[in-house]
Design a protein around this motif. Sequence first.
Motif, PDB file in Angstrom:
ATOM      1  N   GLU A  54      38.428  38.373  50.312  1.00 43.55           N
ATOM      2  CA  GLU A  54      38.546  37.470  49.853  1.00 43.55           C
ATOM      3  C   GLU A  54      38.708  36.549  50.314  1.00 43.55           C
ATOM      4  OE1 GLU A  54      39.396  39.254  45.455  1.00 43.55           O
ATOM      5  OE2 GLU A  54      40.482  39.805  46.873  1.00 43.55           O
ATOM      6  N   SER A  55      38.826  35.673  50.095  1.00 41.62           N
ATOM      7  CA  SER A  55      39.190  33.648  50.719  1.00 41.62           C
ATOM      8  C   SER A  55      40.629  33.617  51.572  1.00 41.62           C
ATOM      9  CB  SER A  55      38.972  32.759  50.209  1.00 41.62           C
ATOM     10  OG  SER A  55      39.002  33.023  48.398  1.00 41.62           O
ATOM     11  N   ALA A 262      35.187  45.961  41.699  1.00 34.23           N
ATOM     12  CA  ALA A 262      35.127  44.398  41.394  1.00 34.23           C
ATOM     13  C   ALA A 262      33.726  43.837  41.694  1.00 34.23           C
ATOM     14  CB  ALA A 262      36.223  43.706  41.830  1.00 34.23           C
ATOM     15  N   PRO A 264      30.235  43.155  40.732  1.00 35.06           N
ATOM     16  CA  PRO A 264      28.979  43.112  39.737  1.00 35.06           C
ATOM     17  C   PRO A 264      28.309  43.748  39.996  1.00 35.06           C
ATOM     18  CG  PRO A 264      30.144  40.798  40.014  1.00 35.06           C
ATOM     19  CD  PRO A 264      29.860  41.939  41.275  1.00 35.06           C
ATOM     20  N   ARG A 276      36.642  50.166  36.078  1.00 38.27           N
ATOM     21  CA  ARG A 276      36.948  49.499  36.845  1.00 38.27           C
ATOM     22  C   ARG A 276      38.422  49.176  37.362  1.00 38.27           C
ATOM     23  NH1 ARG A 276      32.993  46.316  38.535  1.00 38.27           N
ATOM     24  NH2 ARG A 276      30.891  45.920  37.309  1.00 38.27           N
ATOM     25  N   ILE A 278      41.040  46.957  38.623  1.00 33.35           N
ATOM     26  CA  ILE A 278      40.945  45.442  38.054  1.00 33.35           C
ATOM     27  C   ILE A 278      42.837  44.936  38.792  1.00 33.35           C
ATOM     28  CG2 ILE A 278      41.441  43.791  36.712  1.00 33.35           C
ATOM     29  CD1 ILE A 278      38.725  44.886  35.916  1.00 33.35           C
ATOM     30  N   LEU A 279      42.712  44.436  40.233  1.00 30.61           N
ATOM     31  CA  LEU A 279      43.768  44.063  40.295  1.00 30.61           C
ATOM     32  C   LEU A 279      44.601  43.389  39.534  1.00 30.61           C
ATOM     33  CD1 LEU A 279      43.170  43.895  43.711  1.00 30.61           C
ATOM     34  CD2 LEU A 279      44.249  46.001  42.818  1.00 30.61           C
ATOM     35  N   ARG A 298      50.386  44.279  44.828  1.00 31.71           N
ATOM     36  CA  ARG A 298      49.111  44.963  43.899  1.00 31.71           C
ATOM     37  C   ARG A 298      48.558  46.287  44.190  1.00 31.71           C
ATOM     38  NH1 ARG A 298      44.799  40.218  45.626  1.00 31.71           N
ATOM     39  NH2 ARG A 298      43.769  40.355  43.143  1.00 31.71           N
TER      40      ARG A 298
ATOM     41  N   MET B 164      44.392  31.569  37.814  1.00 34.80           N
ATOM     42  CA  MET B 164      45.205  31.075  37.247  1.00 34.80           C
ATOM     43  C   MET B 164      45.135  29.772  36.612  1.00 34.80           C
ATOM     44  SD  MET B 164      47.977  33.103  35.963  1.00 34.80           S
ATOM     45  CE  MET B 164      48.545  34.823  37.074  1.00 34.80           C
ATOM     46  N   ASP B 191      37.283  34.595  43.831  1.00 33.82           N
ATOM     47  CA  ASP B 191      37.336  35.852  44.800  1.00 33.82           C
ATOM     48  C   ASP B 191      36.747  36.785  43.538  1.00 33.82           C
ATOM     49  OD1 ASP B 191      37.077  35.379  47.432  1.00 33.82           O
ATOM     50  OD2 ASP B 191      39.723  35.068  47.086  1.00 33.82           O
ATOM     51  N   VAL B 192      36.044  38.077  44.415  1.00 30.02           N
ATOM     52  CA  VAL B 192      35.545  39.387  42.973  1.00 30.02           C
ATOM     53  C   VAL B 192      36.441  40.046  42.621  1.00 30.02           C
ATOM     54  CG1 VAL B 192      33.556  39.756  44.454  1.00 30.02           C
ATOM     55  CG2 VAL B 192      35.295  41.025  45.694  1.00 30.02           C
ATOM     56  N   THR B 193      37.437  39.883  43.012  1.00 29.85           N
ATOM     57  CA  THR B 193      38.771  40.990  42.525  1.00 29.85           C
ATOM     58  C   THR B 193      40.008  39.950  41.203  1.00 29.85           C
ATOM     59  OG1 THR B 193      40.695  40.644  43.764  1.00 29.85           O
ATOM     60  CG2 THR B 193      39.559  42.435  44.124  1.00 29.85           C
ATOM     61  N   ILE B 194      39.372  38.916  41.141  1.00 29.09           N
ATOM     62  CA  ILE B 194      39.740  37.826  40.243  1.00 29.09           C
ATOM     63  C   ILE B 194      39.120  37.953  38.951  1.00 29.09           C
ATOM     64  CG2 ILE B 194      40.320  35.887  39.957  1.00 29.09           C
ATOM     65  CD1 ILE B 194      42.699  36.984  41.656  1.00 29.09           C
ATOM     66  N   GLN B 195      37.634  36.770  39.619  1.00 26.85           N
ATOM     67  CA  GLN B 195      36.808  37.434  39.193  1.00 26.85           C
ATOM     68  C   GLN B 195      36.606  38.349  37.981  1.00 26.85           C
ATOM     69  OE1 GLN B 195      32.253  36.169  39.621  1.00 26.85           O
ATOM     70  NE2 GLN B 195      31.795  38.017  39.827  1.00 26.85           N
ATOM     71  N   ALA B 196      36.662  39.743  38.199  1.00 28.37           N
ATOM     72  CA  ALA B 196      36.757  40.536  37.405  1.00 28.37           C
ATOM     73  C   ALA B 196      38.119  40.714  36.408  1.00 28.37           C
ATOM     74  CB  ALA B 196      37.493  42.262  38.318  1.00 28.37           C
ATOM     75  N   GLN B 197      38.854  39.957  36.821  1.00 25.67           N
ATOM     76  CA  GLN B 197      39.845  40.238  36.082  1.00 25.67           C
ATOM     77  C   GLN B 197      39.527  38.997  34.673  1.00 25.67           C
ATOM     78  OE1 GLN B 197      43.182  38.159  37.774  1.00 25.67           O
ATOM     79  NE2 GLN B 197      43.848  40.129  39.036  1.00 25.67           N
ATOM     80  N   GLU B 200      37.456  40.370  32.521  1.00 25.36           N
ATOM     81  CA  GLU B 200      37.539  41.565  31.727  1.00 25.36           C
ATOM     82  C   GLU B 200      38.164  40.665  30.008  1.00 25.36           C
ATOM     83  OE1 GLU B 200      38.080  45.355  30.836  1.00 25.36           O
ATOM     84  OE2 GLU B 200      36.647  43.950  32.427  1.00 25.36           O
ATOM     85  N   VAL B 222      26.757  39.476  37.179  1.00 24.48           N
ATOM     86  CA  VAL B 222      27.923  39.174  36.360  1.00 24.48           C
ATOM     87  C   VAL B 222      27.704  39.226  34.706  1.00 24.48           C
ATOM     88  CG1 VAL B 222      29.215  37.488  35.576  1.00 24.48           C
ATOM     89  CG2 VAL B 222      29.332  37.620  37.742  1.00 24.48           C
TER      90      VAL B 222
END
Lengths: 330, 334
Positions: A54-55, A262, A264, A276, A278-279, A298, B164, B191-197, B200, B222
């Motif tokens: 990730e970034s 994560a 899609p 999923r 979810i972290l 995490r 956030m 980011d993908v993990t944040i996108q998933a949050q 949801e 998505v």
Amino acid sequence: MLDNPAKPLVSVRDMKMHFPIYAGLLRRRVGEVKAVDGLTFDVMEGETLGLVGESGCGKSTAGRAVLRLYDITGGQIEIDGREIGDTPQSQLRSMRPTMQMVFQDPQASLNPRMTVEAIIREPLDEHTTLTPMEKREKVAELMDAVGLNRKFASRYPHAFSGGQRQRIGIARALALNPKFIVCDEPIAALDVSIQAQVVNLLEDLQEKFGLTYLFISHDLSMVRHIATRVAVMYLGKIVELAERETLFAAPLHPYTKALLSAVPEPDPSLSRNTNRIILQGDVPSPSNPPQGCNFCTRCPAVMDICKQVEPEYREVKPRQFAACHLYNET
Amino acid sequence: MPDATLPVLDVQDLKTVFKTRAGEVHAVNDVSFYLQKGELLGVVGESGSGKSVTMMSLLGLLPMPPAEIRGGRVMFEGQDLLTLDPKGLRSVRGARIGFIFQDPMTSLNPVFTVGHQIAEPLRKHMGMSKKQAAKRCAELLELVGIPDAERRLHDYPHQFSGGMRQRVMIAIALACDPQVLIADEPTTALDVTIQAQILELMKELRDKLGMAVIWITHDLGVIAGIADRVMVMYGGQVVEHAPVYDLFANPQHPYTSALLKTIPSISGKRAARLTVIEGQPPLVLGAPTSCPFRDRCAQAMPVCATKVPPRYDVGDGHDAACFLVAPLEVAHAG
């Protein structure tokens, strides 16, 4: 497959790239951002190693550091049999033709005041002794190779679309017949329908010129398509590295699992029936990483030891490397 | 007179052009769609397909000139938004219709605290006192899952991470209990993990608050995960519209099926080579006279060059703007 005939073209050992932080009135050094903190990997000849994360995980820094666009903090880098980890920049120049880079933003990486021909010819001017006629011919050949109309050689970058600009960047990288190309998010700035065009072009060129790629991307589906092996980075370290099929079918590291889950899936019947992972929370700052494993803040499978001891990066299963205490019992 | 069967938002034949030196760019061409209470409409398209301009037009957010709305109706709560004066629009925007933009960094003001920015719509639209607003702000931050909400109200945007900040944007959009929420690529910068949050969270909020959502994105993955109905845009037109399962299982427009084939799958079979849509998306200069996808379409016919295909109904709430699905007599008449 047990005996892999391919030999590494690039071999990186414990590469570190720390950026200092200066603060206060006297601009004293108060800490450092450990953007890349001890990477070890090989890129085999003719393969594509995908580097995902990730970034802020340090993947772009890693790509630039491998080409020594930075003076690295520590570690060894061997490219095509030559150790360049501590070679001074002035001597690196003669090595540059072997290793090239394709950048993310084709808008920012092309000089708007240079014609396409001048852009592609620049590396030839710098590194070869070709005559102007030969250079012109070479530029035309390169434009053919990347699917640009050679009639447009005298145009400026603004006259091209994003996908075509990326082709110009690729032609420039190819100009000196490199062996190794670092592709830093080459499709991230492009539209979906154009991404496939550029990826197919990269694959064609690899076959034609026998190129070796380090393909940096955050797009896991695309990496699954193009890469031979995949390395997953988190907060400056590689957490897992494996062959494509293994990594996507049977990931070991909890972060890899979460990352894959994560993504899609473009199929509603699949995407709604999967559970999923979810972290929670965000990535910690690389200037102040947690004690122990970087992912312990995490991780859904965190144990006590993870918060104290950094897990060793090792070959957990044949040809599958991971850094996680879950696999360290034996 | 509220009627449960009436759509909350009904857009008909919306037409937006931009006047440029090169000529008139027809960014939105006769776009029609509706939104039912509580549903999530996904809008998919590449850059320049007109998806954002459509939404900005109906909210009156485009700079005019160069933009000009040439026609159409946008019915919301019994009134046509296009006929409202700026003051009237302002009372709808941010109150009854909330919106979220792509980049949470540039859409928050860096010099005001997050609490101040969430309170702004509350004080303006709902006439709350400072105290009431502060209380509601804390509730909202909690709702969008920001821990330690009351303390964080006094923080500035730079003290929040990307995910956030997007949660803060969602809190602002939700502040006045909107009927409709328009989200323009809300997770693209994440980011993908944040996108998933965030995805949801959106699903949860929609169930909890029962609002209707328009979700604009270029990411079919998505859309597959959250939308009820999907509208595919290309060259300023709606080329296909269908319930989500139907669209992915049974795409009717060649653009939609090509687009579905160009994206590699993360879990399915791995293709040896990616399918490509050759060529570039069009820039529609002048009023469109043909199918916008014609130049890139593998199944283009002579009729495609002569007129713009209307949206043909193919049953079960599914329609596509393509002569291939037209009744026989139409396809041959051209």
